[in-house]
Every structure is written in structure tokens, then in C-alpha cells.
Write a protein that holds these residues in place. Structure first.
Motif, PDB file in Angstrom:
ATOM      1  N   UNK A 134      37.645  30.804  47.124  1.00 15.20           N
ATOM      2  CA  UNK A 134      39.267  31.074  47.460  1.00 15.20           C
ATOM      3  C   UNK A 134      40.051  31.501  46.384  1.00 15.20           C
ATOM      4  N   UNK A 135      40.840  32.249  46.478  1.00 14.72           N
ATOM      5  CA  UNK A 135      41.648  32.940  45.116  1.00 14.72           C
ATOM      6  C   UNK A 135      43.106  32.364  45.565  1.00 14.72           C
ATOM      7  N   UNK A 136      43.731  31.578  44.361  1.00 17.93           N
ATOM      8  CA  UNK A 136      45.008  31.112  44.671  1.00 17.93           C
ATOM      9  C   UNK A 136      45.797  32.097  43.940  1.00 17.93           C
ATOM     10  N   UNK A 137      46.525  32.937  44.558  1.00 18.38           N
ATOM     11  CA  UNK A 137      47.471  33.987  43.995  1.00 18.38           C
ATOM     12  C   UNK A 137      48.275  33.500  43.320  1.00 18.38           C
ATOM     13  N   UNK A 138      49.179  33.992  42.238  1.00 21.34           N
ATOM     14  CA  UNK A 138      50.006  33.526  41.477  1.00 21.34           C
ATOM     15  C   UNK A 138      51.255  33.917  42.356  1.00 21.34           C
TER      16      UNK A 138
ATOM     17  N   UNK B  31      43.075  32.437  35.078  1.00 14.42           N
ATOM     18  CA  UNK B  31      43.600  33.364  34.521  1.00 14.42           C
ATOM     19  C   UNK B  31      44.717  33.207  33.415  1.00 14.42           C
ATOM     20  N   UNK B  32      44.655  33.472  32.431  1.00 15.95           N
ATOM     21  CA  UNK B  32      45.757  33.148  31.316  1.00 15.95           C
ATOM     22  C   UNK B  32      46.057  34.393  30.653  1.00 15.95           C
ATOM     23  N   UNK B  33      47.463  34.504  30.478  1.00 12.43           N
ATOM     24  CA  UNK B  33      47.844  35.840  29.876  1.00 12.43           C
ATOM     25  C   UNK B  33      47.954  35.311  28.324  1.00 12.43           C
TER      26      UNK B  33
ATOM     27  N   UNK C  51      44.323  42.050  42.955  1.00  8.58           N
ATOM     28  CA  UNK C  51      45.477  41.309  43.082  1.00  8.58           C
ATOM     29  C   UNK C  51      45.561  40.003  42.346  1.00  8.58           C
ATOM     30  N   UNK C  52      46.385  39.865  41.358  1.00  7.65           N
ATOM     31  CA  UNK C  52      46.358  38.878  40.402  1.00  7.65           C
ATOM     32  C   UNK C  52      46.293  37.322  41.150  1.00  7.65           C
TER      33      UNK C  52
END
Length: 575
Positions: free
Chosen positions: A136-140, A176-178, A154-155
């Protein structure tokens, strides 16, 4: 029903549209859909509440992606095979398709909440799995997000869950980290290996993230991995930034010599070194066995075979009998050859010995430079963006089922679901499967029961085998101990019996003969005593004398017993 049971549990939350007026915490679990490639717009509440999707009310609010990649993928809400009454789930309905499904949350869920963060859901492969994703992707959180435009790029903030393909089956955990310096995004992959489960039962995957940057991954409420975002090595690339890095522009010089050893240039092959000598040679000491027939073929035509009546030589060719082993070749037939042995003169291809390379400069490494993207972040979890939507974006070559999705900041509620409703479901699924397999196995054997003695023996042996096998599945420890006892106890009794015989120093036959002699002696003593009692006068004066005689007889009996016991000790055991 399931909704009433869940309302009574501690894992409450908002539904897709937020908390209803007058609704207390612990009531109103959201029902929706979950089995698509992009999950749902579930609602997140204030700190301490979880968004829960059970799909008992269908897939309201879930939006399938319109991207061409996901064409042909269809979702299905189902209660097929449900172990709990009223339970529902979503599943992929077409094999070998990409799926994309999304649902936007009413409010974002913070990953760095002071109460912690939890993501938990159930996965099942009803017909087994060959190669399918189930993560599962937890979208930002992003106000511009369009669920119908979901695609692979998709981020997202977190990607979590099982991924199975052949022998490769793992549980992903990716943050994911910027980078605030370079503005580039990096995917931080958990390095600890957690295996996904490939059977056809429901399995619960849980991710817990604490405000102190620690995390745990659980499968079926059992911890499989733990670590920290601040520990170097727990993620690749690491959250911990290196102050120096290898210079990507630095290249190894063309004349750099990094071979430590080289063939000795002064070495020469010895004159007696024969590179052409074979590795094996015929054994010079071997001789042809007596009775070996050099002129006889190993196979001959079967003398008892006859040409078929319908054989047509014009169509089938000349008929030849089938070949059989030559009965005359009891020792061997044909050309005799000595067996091969290792050649003592064999040395193989010559090569010069290695010596130190005088031009060796050492292992080359690029020079180190300051990391242009270095930043010091003591609290990495604070850099993970809040979750604004849930998505399932997968390739499903199999039927993949999702249920009971929970996202929020109430870790205790997630654990209560794991140890309560999910544990009950897991037990019932296995019990139902066991009953079906037992019944199927029993019915298959019943069909052979009437096939005489062999069929009946096969039936009962199969029943015994199933009893042991199915019992072991349910409780391997107890079943194992029982089986060990069945084997060990008779062995111990046998050992005790023979060791007792060895202690007496006589064989079993001799011991039995002595026991018989003892019994016969006891019978004779009893007879003599009876005769003596009959001969003694009944006068009072003679009673004392009779008593003395009885005492003497008893003393004699005791002496006989002691003598027999002594004999038993003295007689050596027969070999």
C-alpha cells in the motif's frame, strides 16, 4: 454482525466523511473498500484516532485510476470465504493486470505525531500467489491530488507491505524524504529482511513508527523487524548523512596497477613436465575375468519372439526380433577393456608460480570530498510528509484481497484489533481449511475401502496418518511429544527388562527354570507342613513340640529360598 462487534471494540475512528454528530470515540468504524491498486480517501481524525476501512459498505469514495496502464483491472467487493459473519473485503478480479485505486482522507495523518503512527491491513491470496504485489502506498498530503490521475510516480510518504514473485517474497518499508539542500527526493529502503507469507490465509501486516524515530514491522502481530531512522545501516540510503563522499569525478588512472601478485616472469616449465599426459589411464594390473566371451554380443534377438501376423515387409520392412540380454554373458561379452585409474604421471597444464608484483600501487579509491548535499537532521521522522490519501498501485498476476485497513495515531487500537478480531479470524480460517482437507481426504479413501484387504488396510493407515499429520498442524509440540513417547517408552521398557536379566547373571531360560523350581519347592514345603500338622497330637503338652517343628520347617524354607537366590547370583549368563 461484524459492524456491531467492531463498534464494541476499542479501535474507533472516523468514517470517510468524518465523525457523525454525537458519535463517541469507539463508535462508527468506517466501512469501505480496499482491494484496488490505489486505496482510499479515509478520514483521519485528531491525535489518537485511526481511520479504519472494512469494506462492509462497499467501495464508496474509492476512485480507480483512468491511466491507460490500469485498463482492464477490476475490483470486487466480496464475502466469499469469510471466516467471520458479515465480513467483507476487496480483491482484484482479473489476473495479470495493473491496478490503481485511491481514496483521499478527510484530514491528513501526521507520521511524526507525539502518539506515534500506525499503518495496518490484512492481505490474502485466496487461490495462492505466483507473482503479485500487495503493498500500500500512503500518498503525501497534497490539495492538488487527483485520485483518477494516480500513476506509479505519484508522490508518496510511505510504501509498506508484501511483494511476492517466485522465490523472492519480502515486505517493503520505504520512506520518501526530500533533501533540503539539493531539493532531491530519496527513497529510503529498510535493509532488514522480512519475508512475506505466501499461503492462502489472511495475514496482518503492521507498521509502527514512534516519535523517537524507532519503528517496528509486525506480521500476524509478531515482531519481525525493528530499528531506527537515526541508525546508520537500518535504511539504504541512510537517513544519516555522510559529511564526506567519494568524488564522483575522480577516475582511476589508466596506468594504475592494482594486481598484488603476478606470474613469475623468470619461471620456466620443467623438462619432465608432460602437459599431454592423460588424467586417467587403463589399469595395468587389471586382467580379463575368466569366462569373458570376446566374440559374443551383449544382446541377441529374442529366440521366442515371432513375427506378427499383420506384418507387411513391403510397408514395415524386414522384421527383426526384439533384442534381449545375451544369457551367455554371465561374466561379460564383447571387447574387454581394463578399467581406468588416475594417472600417477598426470600434472596438467603448467603455469608459473605467483610472485609479488613490483609495480603494485595498492587498491585504488576515489578521493573524498565534502558532501554537497549534507544536512544534519536529528529528527528524520519529522521530515516525512503527512499522509493525505491511501493508494493501492500494484501488478496482480493473482487474486489479491485486502481488508481491515487502519491508518492513524492510536497504536493500542491497532494492537487490539490484531489480538482480537484478526486472531479470531485466523483461527477460524485454519480450522475451516483443516476440516475441508480432513473431509476430502476421508472421502477419497472411502472409495478404495471396498477394494479387499489392501483397500481396507490403506484406508485405516491413511486415517492414522491424517490423525498424526493434522494433529501436528494444530499443535506440533504436543503431537511431537506424544510420538516421541510412543517410540521411547517401549524402548525404555525393553532396556529395563534386559538390564534386569543381566543383573541376575543368568539367561532368560535359566531364570524361568529357577522360578519354576522355587514354586515347586514352595508346594512341597506346604505339603510337608500339612502332613506334620495332621500327625501332631492335640494334647496341650504336645502343642509346644509341634510349634517347634513348625519353626524348624519355616527355617528350612527360608534356607531354601536363600540358597535359590544364591544360585541365581552365581550362575553366569549363557552366551
Amino acid at each position: 454482525d461484524k459492524e456491531q462487534r467492531q463498534a464494541a471494540q476499542r479501535a474507533p475512528s472516523r468514517g470517510c466523511c468524518g465523525r457523525r454528530s454525537g458519535e463517541r470515540r469507539g463508535e462508527g468504524r468506517m466501512r469501505g473498500a480496499v482491494a484496488a491498486v490505489a486505496l482510499a480517501a479515509l478520514a483521519a481524525g485528531a491525535a489518537g484516532e485511526n481511520v479504519v476501512e472494512t469494506f462492509s459498505q462497499g467501495m464508496d469514495g474509492w476512485v480507480a485510476s483512468k491511466d491507460a496502464k490500469y485498463e482492464g483491472g477490476k475490483w470486487k467487493v466480496t464475502s466469499e470465504g469469510a471466516a467471520l459473519e458479515g465480513d467483507a473485503a476487496i480483491r482484484t478480479d482479473v489476473r495479470h493486470k495493473f491496478y490503481g485505486l485511491t481514496k483521499v482522507l478527510d484530514e491528513p495523518v501526521k507520521v511524526d505525531s507525539a502518539d506515534g503512527f500506525v499503518m495496518q491491513y490484512e492481505v490474502r491470496y485466496p487461490a495462492g500467489v505466483t507473482c503479485s504485489g500487495a503493498y500500500v502506498k500512503l500518498l503525501e498530503a497534497d490539495s492538488s491530488l487527483k485520485p483518477e490521475a494516480l500513476k506509479e510516480s505519484t508522490p508518496y510518504s510511505i510504501m509498506f507491505g508484501p511483494d511476492v514473485c517466485g522465490s523472492n517474497h519480502k515486505v517493503h518499508l520505504i520512506f520518501r524524504q526530500q533533501n533540503p539542500v539539493t531539493q532531491e527526493w530519496e527513497e529510503k529502503h529498510m535493509t532488514k529482511a522480512v519475508k512475506a507469507i505466501k499461503d492462502s490465509f489472511s495475514h496482518l501486516y503492521t507498521l509502527e513508527v514512534k516519535p523517537d524515530n524507532t519503528f517496528r514491522v509486525l506480521v500476524d502481530n509478531k515482531e519481525e523487524a525493528r530499528g531506527s531512522l537515526t541508525t546508520e545501516g537500518d535504511f539504504a540510503p541512510s537517513f544519516v548523512q555522510a559529511k564526506e563522499i567519494d568524488d564522483p569525478e575522480d577516475k582511476k588512472p589508466a596506468d594504475w596497477v592494482d594486481k598484488q601478485k603476478i606470474p613469475d616472469p623468470e619461471a620456466t616449465k620443467p623438462d619432465d613436465w608432460d602437459e599431454d599426459a592423460p588424467k586417467e589411464i587403463p589399469n595395468p594390473s587389471a586382467t580379463k575375468p575368466s569366462g569373458w566371451l570376446d566374440d559374443e554380443p551383449a544382446e541377441i534377438g529374442d529366440p521366442e519372439a515371432t513375427q506378427p501376423e499383420d506384418w507387411d515387409e513391403e510397408d514395415d520392412g524386414k522384421w527383426e526380433p526384439p533384442l534381449i540380454k545375451n544369457p551367455a554373458c554371465t561374466v561379460g561379452c564383447g571387447e574387454w577393456k581394463a578399467p581406468l585409474i588416475k594417472n600417477p604421471a598426470y600434472k596438467g597444464k603448467w603455469s608459473a608460480p605467483l610472485v609479488a608484483n613490483p609495480e603494485y600501487k595498492g587498491e585504488w579509491k576515489p578521493r573524498r570530498i565534502a558532501n554537497p548535499g549534507y544536512f544534519d537532521e536529528p529528527n528524520p521522522v519529522g521530515t516525512i510528509r503527512p499522509v493525505g490519501a491511501v493508494a493501492i498501485e500494484i501488478l496482480a498476476n493473482d487474486i489479491v484481497q485486502f481488508d481491515s485497513i487502519m491508518i492513524g495515531n492510536d497504536l493500542a487500537a491497532a494492537k487490539e484489533h490484531a489480538s482480537g478480531e484478526f486472531a479470531t479470524k485466523s483461527v477460524k480460517e485454519r480450522s475451516s481449511d483443516l476440516d475441508k482437507r480432513k473431509q476430502g481426504s476421508h472421502e477419497r479413501r472411502l472409495r478404495s475401502y471396498e477394494d479387499g484387504l489392501i483397500g481396507a488396510a490403506s484406508f485405516y493407515l491413511g486415517e492414522l496418518g491424517d490423525l498424526i499429520g493434522f494433529s501436528y498442524e494444530q499443535d506440533p509440540v504436543v503431537t511431537g511429544l506424544v510420538l516421541v513417547g510412543i517410540v521411547v517408552i517401549p524402548l525404555l521398557l525393553t532396556y529395563w527388562y534386559y538390564s534386569r536379566s543381566e543383573e541376575t547373571g543368568i539367561s532368560d531360560e535359566e531364570f524361568a527354570a529357577l522360578k519354576k523350581a522355587e514354586k515347586d519347592g514352595a508346594k512341597d514345603a506346604a505339603k510337608h507342613k500339612k502332613d506334620d500338622d495332621d500327625a501332631v497330637p492335640k494334647e496341650a503338652a504336645d502343642e509346644g513340640e509341634g510349634d517347634d517343628e513348625d519353626d524348624e520347617d519355616e527355617d528350612e524354607d527360608e534356607d531354601e529360598d536363600e540358597a535359590a537366590e544364591g544360585v541365581r547370583r552365581r550362575i553366569p549368563k549363557a552366551n
